[in-house]
Design an enzyme around this catalytic site. Structure first.
Site, PDB file in Angstrom:
ATOM      1  N   GLY A  12      61.562 -36.165  79.604  1.00  0.00           N
ATOM      2  CA  GLY A  12      60.603 -35.218  79.070  1.00  0.00           C
ATOM      3  C   GLY A  12      59.592 -35.787  78.091  1.00  0.00           C
ATOM      4  N   SER A  13      59.227 -37.065  78.269  1.00  0.00           N
ATOM      5  CA  SER A  13      58.255 -37.621  77.319  1.00  0.00           C
ATOM      6  C   SER A  13      56.879 -36.972  77.488  1.00  0.00           C
ATOM      7  CB  SER A  13      58.171 -39.140  77.450  1.00  0.00           C
ATOM      8  OG  SER A  13      57.608 -39.533  78.671  1.00  0.00           O
ATOM      9  N   MET A  90      61.463 -32.935  89.342  1.00  0.00           N
ATOM     10  CA  MET A  90      61.729 -33.708  90.555  1.00  0.00           C
ATOM     11  C   MET A  90      62.215 -32.869  91.738  1.00  0.00           C
ATOM     12  SD  MET A  90      60.676 -36.565  89.524  1.00  0.00           S
ATOM     13  CE  MET A  90      61.169 -37.760  90.766  1.00  0.00           C
ATOM     14  N   HIS A 109      51.276 -36.941  88.150  1.00  0.00           N
ATOM     15  CA  HIS A 109      51.845 -37.833  89.157  1.00  0.00           C
ATOM     16  C   HIS A 109      51.452 -39.267  88.804  1.00  0.00           C
ATOM     17  CE1 HIS A 109      53.442 -39.048  93.009  1.00  0.00           C
ATOM     18  NE2 HIS A 109      52.367 -39.787  93.180  1.00  0.00           N
ATOM     19  N   THR A 172      52.144 -44.618  79.169  1.00  0.00           N
ATOM     20  CA  THR A 172      51.392 -44.442  77.915  1.00  0.00           C
ATOM     21  C   THR A 172      50.089 -43.687  78.187  1.00  0.00           C
ATOM     22  OG1 THR A 172      50.204 -46.554  78.065  1.00  0.00           O
ATOM     23  CG2 THR A 172      52.323 -46.579  76.918  1.00  0.00           C
ATOM     24  N   GLU A 174      49.748 -41.522  80.783  1.00  0.00           N
ATOM     25  CA  GLU A 174      50.146 -40.144  81.106  1.00  0.00           C
ATOM     26  C   GLU A 174      50.169 -39.303  79.841  1.00  0.00           C
ATOM     27  OE1 GLU A 174      53.570 -39.625  83.723  1.00  0.00           O
ATOM     28  OE2 GLU A 174      53.401 -41.705  84.370  1.00  0.00           O
TER      29      GLU A 174
HETATM   30  C1  GRF Z   1      56.485 -39.584  84.787  1.00  0.00           C
HETATM   31  O1  GRF Z   1      56.092 -40.861  85.196  1.00  0.00           O
HETATM   32  C2  GRF Z   1      55.904 -38.567  85.709  1.00  0.00           C
HETATM   33  O2  GRF Z   1      54.596 -38.847  86.090  1.00  0.00           O
HETATM   34  C3  GRF Z   1      56.850 -38.713  86.867  1.00  0.00           C
HETATM   35  O3  GRF Z   1      58.121 -38.802  86.275  1.00  0.00           O
HETATM   36  C4  GRF Z   1      57.993 -39.387  84.998  1.00  0.00           C
HETATM   37  C5  GRF Z   1      58.576 -38.414  84.016  1.00  0.00           C
HETATM   38  O4  GRF Z   1      58.654 -38.941  82.746  1.00  0.00           O
HETATM   39  N1  GRF Z   1      56.693 -37.667  87.828  1.00  0.00           N
HETATM   40  P1  GRF Z   1      58.999 -37.980  81.523  1.00  0.00           P
HETATM   41  O5  GRF Z   1      60.205 -37.120  81.903  1.00  0.00           O
HETATM   42  O6  GRF Z   1      57.793 -37.143  81.240  1.00  0.00           O
HETATM   43  O7  GRF Z   1      59.340 -38.924  80.400  1.00  0.00           O
END
Ligand code: GRF
Length: 195
Positions: A12-13, A90, A109, A172, A174
């Site tokens: 969940g970052s 997911m 994505h 980073t 994202e």
């Molecule tokens: C991210 O790379 C997102 O784009 C992909 O899964 C990862 C999730 O990371 N679909 P987080 O849970 O937000 O840390």
């Protein structure tokens, strides 16, 4: 103020970045974080920020995606979100679910869509010899990792990169891109954010 619910499956970052920027800047209100995995680390992180959380385990529903979604919809609709953000969620959603949130569901994505929908995006970019990689925020439509692009961020692929180092560099970005897109989106501005 627009109400935002976030669906996660893991750490969940991205979700935390959305929550933190909403809380710091007040551009929207995080009203619920929901996970299909009760052990998702992001749930505790969201709760620590004071955001209501819920887990709806998909596994008891087996292949019955619609039954899982019906259960997920209960707390989701109760939270009355204006916008639904997928952030590392997911599970593939059925067209029925997607249509319900038509025009107000976003996804992030980890590729420069339309390249590499689906999984293993970083390895695929490396295998293709791409000089750059990145991430995309798009509106969710019934086709997986499709839909109008609302923002993209690019990073170079460096010599010596493996899927992990490339994924970290993309992540980073994202964290920059998703809040930037959501900020615009809740203001009714769909001009793509390009970072
Ligand atoms: C991210 O790379 C997102 O784009 C992909 O899964 C990862 C999730 O990371 N679909 P987080 O849970 O937000 O840390």
């Amino acid at each position: 103020m627009k109400r935002v619910a976030i669906l996660i499956s893991g750490g969940g970052s991205n979700m935390i970045r959305l929550v933190e920027t909403m809380q710091a800047e007040g551009y929207a209100a995080p009203v619920l974080v929901a996970s299909n995995d009760p052990t998702a680390a992001g749930l505790a992180k969201a709760a620590a920020k004071g955001v209501p959380t819920v887990a709806v385990d998909h596994r008891p529903f087996g292949k019955d995606r619609a039954a899982f979604e019906a259960e997920l919809l209960k707390p989701l609709l109760a939270a009355e979100p204006d916008v639904l953000c997928l952030a590392g969620f997911m599970r593939v959603l059925t067209p029925g679910f997607v249509t319900r949130f038509s025009g107000r569901m976003l996804n992030i994505h980890p590729s420069l869509l339309p390249k590499y929908p689906g999984l293993h995006t970083h390895q695929r970019a490396l295998d293709a010899g791409d000089a750059e990689a990145g991430c995309t925020v798009h509106e969710v439509t019934p086709v997986l990792d499709d839909g109008p692009i609302l923002g993209q961020a690019r990073v170079p692929v460096l010599s010596g990169d493996d899927a992990d180092t490339l994924a970290a560099r993309v992540l980073t970005m994202e964290h920059q891109l998703y809040p930037a897109v959501l900020r615009r989106f809740v203001a009714g501005d769909r001009t793509p954010v390009l970072l």
